[in-house]
Design an enzyme around this catalytic site. Sequence first.
Site, PDB file in Angstrom:
ATOM      1  N   ASP B 317       0.939  -0.842  -0.357  1.00  0.00           N
ATOM      2  CA  ASP B 317      -0.041   0.046  -0.260  1.00  0.00           C
ATOM      3  C   ASP B 317       1.368   1.372   0.013  1.00  0.00           C
ATOM      4  O   ASP B 317       2.325   1.386  -0.225  1.00  0.00           O
ATOM      5  CB  ASP B 317      -1.155  -0.046   0.934  1.00  0.00           C
ATOM      6  CG  ASP B 317      -1.848   1.086   1.377  1.00  0.00           C
ATOM      7  OD1 ASP B 317      -2.783   0.834   0.635  1.00  0.00           O
ATOM      8  OD2 ASP B 317      -1.992   2.080   1.995  1.00  0.00           O
ATOM      9  N   GLN B 473      -5.359   2.827   0.690  1.00  0.00           N
ATOM     10  CA  GLN B 473      -6.517   1.772   0.039  1.00  0.00           C
ATOM     11  C   GLN B 473      -5.902   1.590  -1.040  1.00  0.00           C
ATOM     12  O   GLN B 473      -6.910   1.500  -2.277  1.00  0.00           O
ATOM     13  CB  GLN B 473      -7.966   1.976  -0.254  1.00  0.00           C
ATOM     14  CG  GLN B 473      -8.193   2.991   0.694  1.00  0.00           C
ATOM     15  CD  GLN B 473      -7.689   3.275   1.962  1.00  0.00           C
ATOM     16  OE1 GLN B 473      -7.858   1.748   2.698  1.00  0.00           O
ATOM     17  NE2 GLN B 473      -7.912   4.330   3.494  1.00  0.00           N
ATOM     18  N   HIS B 474      -4.506   1.527  -1.630  1.00  0.00           N
ATOM     19  CA  HIS B 474      -3.922   1.253  -2.442  1.00  0.00           C
ATOM     20  C   HIS B 474      -3.642  -0.418  -2.767  1.00  0.00           C
ATOM     21  O   HIS B 474      -2.531  -0.396  -2.874  1.00  0.00           O
ATOM     22  CB  HIS B 474      -2.851   1.867  -3.146  1.00  0.00           C
ATOM     23  CG  HIS B 474      -3.552   3.581  -3.163  1.00  0.00           C
ATOM     24  ND1 HIS B 474      -2.434   4.617  -3.260  1.00  0.00           N
ATOM     25  CD2 HIS B 474      -4.607   3.589  -3.704  1.00  0.00           C
ATOM     26  CE1 HIS B 474      -3.420   5.950  -3.049  1.00  0.00           C
ATOM     27  NE2 HIS B 474      -4.766   4.882  -3.302  1.00  0.00           N
ATOM     28  N   ILE B 475      -4.291  -1.070  -3.210  1.00  0.00           N
ATOM     29  CA  ILE B 475      -4.088  -2.461  -2.631  1.00  0.00           C
ATOM     30  C   ILE B 475      -3.210  -3.499  -3.578  1.00  0.00           C
ATOM     31  O   ILE B 475      -3.431  -4.116  -4.901  1.00  0.00           O
ATOM     32  CB  ILE B 475      -5.587  -3.224  -2.185  1.00  0.00           C
ATOM     33  CG1 ILE B 475      -6.244  -2.565  -1.340  1.00  0.00           C
ATOM     34  CG2 ILE B 475      -5.156  -4.922  -1.731  1.00  0.00           C
ATOM     35  CD1 ILE B 475      -7.218  -2.900  -1.249  1.00  0.00           C
TER      36      ILE B 475
END
Lengths: 436, 537
Positions: B317, B473-475
């Site tokens: 992330d 939230q950048h998985i």
Amino acid sequence: MTQHVYRHGLLMIMPLALLAGSATALGADQDQLERGAYIARTADCTACHTTDEDKPFAGGLAMPTPMGDIYSTNITPDPDTGIGGYSLEEFTRVLREGVARDGHRLYPAMPYTAYTKMPDEDIQALYTWFQEGVEPVHQENRESDIPWPLNMRWPLAVWNWAFVDTGAYEPRDDKSDEWNRGAYLVQGPTHCGTCHTPRGLAMQEKASDDTGKGFLSGADLGGWHAFNITSDHNSGIGGWSDDEVFSYLKTGAAHGKGQAAGPMGEAVEHSLRYMSDEDIRAIVTYLRDVPAVNDGDEMPRYGHEGQGSDASRLRGQDSSDGQHTGENATDGAALYLGNCATCHQADGSGSPDGYYPSLVHNSVVGTSHSDNLTQVILNGVHRANNDGEIFMPAFRDQLSDEQISALASYVQTQFGDPDAKGVDVGRVKEIRDDTP
Amino acid sequence: MAREHEDLQADVVIVGSGVAGALIAHQMSMAGKSVIMLEAGPRRPRWQIVENFRNAPDKMDFQAPYPSTEYAPHPQFSPDNGYLIQKGEQAYDAQYLRVVGGTTWHWAASTWRYLPQDFELKSRYGVGRDWPISYDDLEHYYQWAEEELGVWGPSDEELGSPRSKPYPMAPLPLSYNESTVKTRLNDNGFYVVTEPVARNSRPYDQRPTCCGNNNCMPICPIGAMYNGIFHVEKAEKAGARLIPEAVVYRVEAGEGGRITAVHYKDPQGNDYRVEGRYFVLAANGIETPKLMQISTSDAFPDGIGNSSGMVGRNLMDHPGTGISFLASEPLWPGRGPQEMTSVVGWRDGDFRSEYAGKKLHQSNVSRVDQMADQILSADGLLTGPALDERIRDRASRYVQFDCFHELLPHPENRIRPSATHRDALGIPKPEFHYAIDDYVRKSAVHTREAYGRIAELMGGTEISYSDDFANNQHICGTVIMGDDPSTAVVDGDCRCFDHDNLFLATSGTMPTVGTVNCTLTVAALALRISDTLKREV
């Protein structure tokens, strides 16, 4: 001032260019081409004759009639499929009498009943422009879907004899140049009456000018209501200031009065916004003098004050409460706040600059002719003016017929007439089914 | 026993209806293929989300307007619904949505391209991994994605990612807040640019122009900002079939490893089996590897696509730190969208062999309600004009910067199905083992210095740092892309090494997380998958 435009038009189209030898290869001078282009804009030829922006004037637009669809034709100068082979006389006959080169009669969906008022010099300029200023497109015309025997066209000769007043506009000596210019534009090229004048049993416009009864007194057409634009204070636009009418025609919006959408929005986008301020003012002057027709309205459509906001009633609701915000909710206030209030504001006042129109003091909200309101909610607004684009999204995919009925009824009673009868769900469905 | 339905079969079966799945569904439907999209969550009309937001007490809780369902839970934090099971030293508290249209309902709409260098981290800087594809392989798809989503971006600023065509739209003018700070920083050695975003600056694709409601997160009330729901609707119009409330819990493999079906449960727990010729898992970087890991069988004891053992691993992330302060002058954050600029001078450089690249960004969120809360908590007796004046003063001078640090892929950072916690349908919840590496921590020290300099340049007082490595939230990384089937899950086309007809359309495939929001890259990879599918299906 304007009367000389067509009286002196002779001067403009006297083939000076030919004499002077300064013509283009085909002999048209630049002034004449520009004049022809301006007339084509004024007459909004593109509205019906362009279906594909990459092929201007190649025709093919379907126009529903009670007997079946008819299709606009190719009016590019293509010699095989367009009007490239037309002589000036043949072209004139189309505009004046509704008769094509091969002798067949046009359906009066083509407003030759109005274009007939154009003076010879305007027709010639228009002819020059269509022959030399428009790119030829090879595209075959499409036969109408009207079945035999209804597709026989000779009865149109009788119709023309009965209803069409053929011939160029005759200026009135008792009126100003501006008035005459406006009268010519309204009755002729801009063909306002095509939508705004009610039609009789034979689909003829009941009046072709201000001397006829009911001229521009409003009509339903194609799922929209073309309002009464006579000088009546309550039923027409008698209560609008000159500047408001001017602004409406030039930009599609008059704050506190109304905004153009649908066919009127297209007329502004494709035609009216390109017209000179002088011509728009001439139209305003003439419309002011169109005899008032009162439909029994006790106040103008835009006169209602509005009932304020329902936001406080709905705040603090449990967000899982299906009655107000469930997928199938039909609480008009909740639908309005969730879908519309972000732009039009909870109290319907719109934005201060008018980009988002006020729904209070709004002709479309305050009228009992609710089709336009339904159309706009279902299909949105997309209209270009000289300053940019006006856009409202369509809600047809977001809301059911029941929800649109509830929402439109809420808008009518909250921001327009509190006693409005509301918008029938069946009518919403009809309009949805009739629009793409 | 699974119910067999004759109509539950399609050329392409897509699990997930977010931006990635919806783009593919739209493309394949337009290509004349039959498409079924399965979405675990419900369909929620925009207007209902808008009203939920207005009724929610905490406007900064971006999950709140999207109530979690019993059958397809997603994380909720106020109060915590316990859906994410945290086992690592750092909580991975992702805010994603299980709803038709996916998590782009509440994104920032930042649509950056990665830098060419981001694809070559290992060979250039000796850390992380290289991608099996290059920036040049993706350039055409970046452009296409920008046109599909409707992106505005600057034409006069160098962003480091070469373009073949201009951005579809020009940006809206910067807010006073952002233009003032941008000018001040650029005059003093920073590199601040206008951020590319999927938001309309003019009517585009039947959607209106942004009018600055300033609540992009959690919901754009007018659809000026792009959401995945737009391509869901386009896909449906083109003929795709969407089945909402269909919680896929098993992917079934047959002969030669080809995927033959997926199984889902409806909210009542009934089972359905959906057959297809090709399958796309597009259920984000958490639910996708979870689904693959719970789809065990004799032939695939570690789950689908997992012969490398890499499914669920390399979780990444953008661990973020931040600063807030009061500037010496009123800036009035809150006019226009929530974020319009970024500090991009540290996205790349030789330092990346030592510590993380990063992007800093200034918030343009209105702080009126937050400041009012703070003031009233501190002094409950303040009322009337004095209170108004206090709120006005502090809300107008509030400045906040946040950042994305690039975490490296580490196999021990992972998401796996919980062995002990299950949801209402009996499906394991996601369990996280996650830690922040020294590569990020070292970079964060430098970031703090940069923040301090920014505060100094703006005459900042009441300076407050947040060093908590917030989740963004950048998985990425959890179904990692690579050249080698023994160390990666998918190849450069996002096709599973173990299953010829299974593609993964998720940020989970990305081998490095870079320094920018990953959605545009996900969209570009999805469109690239659709091109492959059009050749094969």
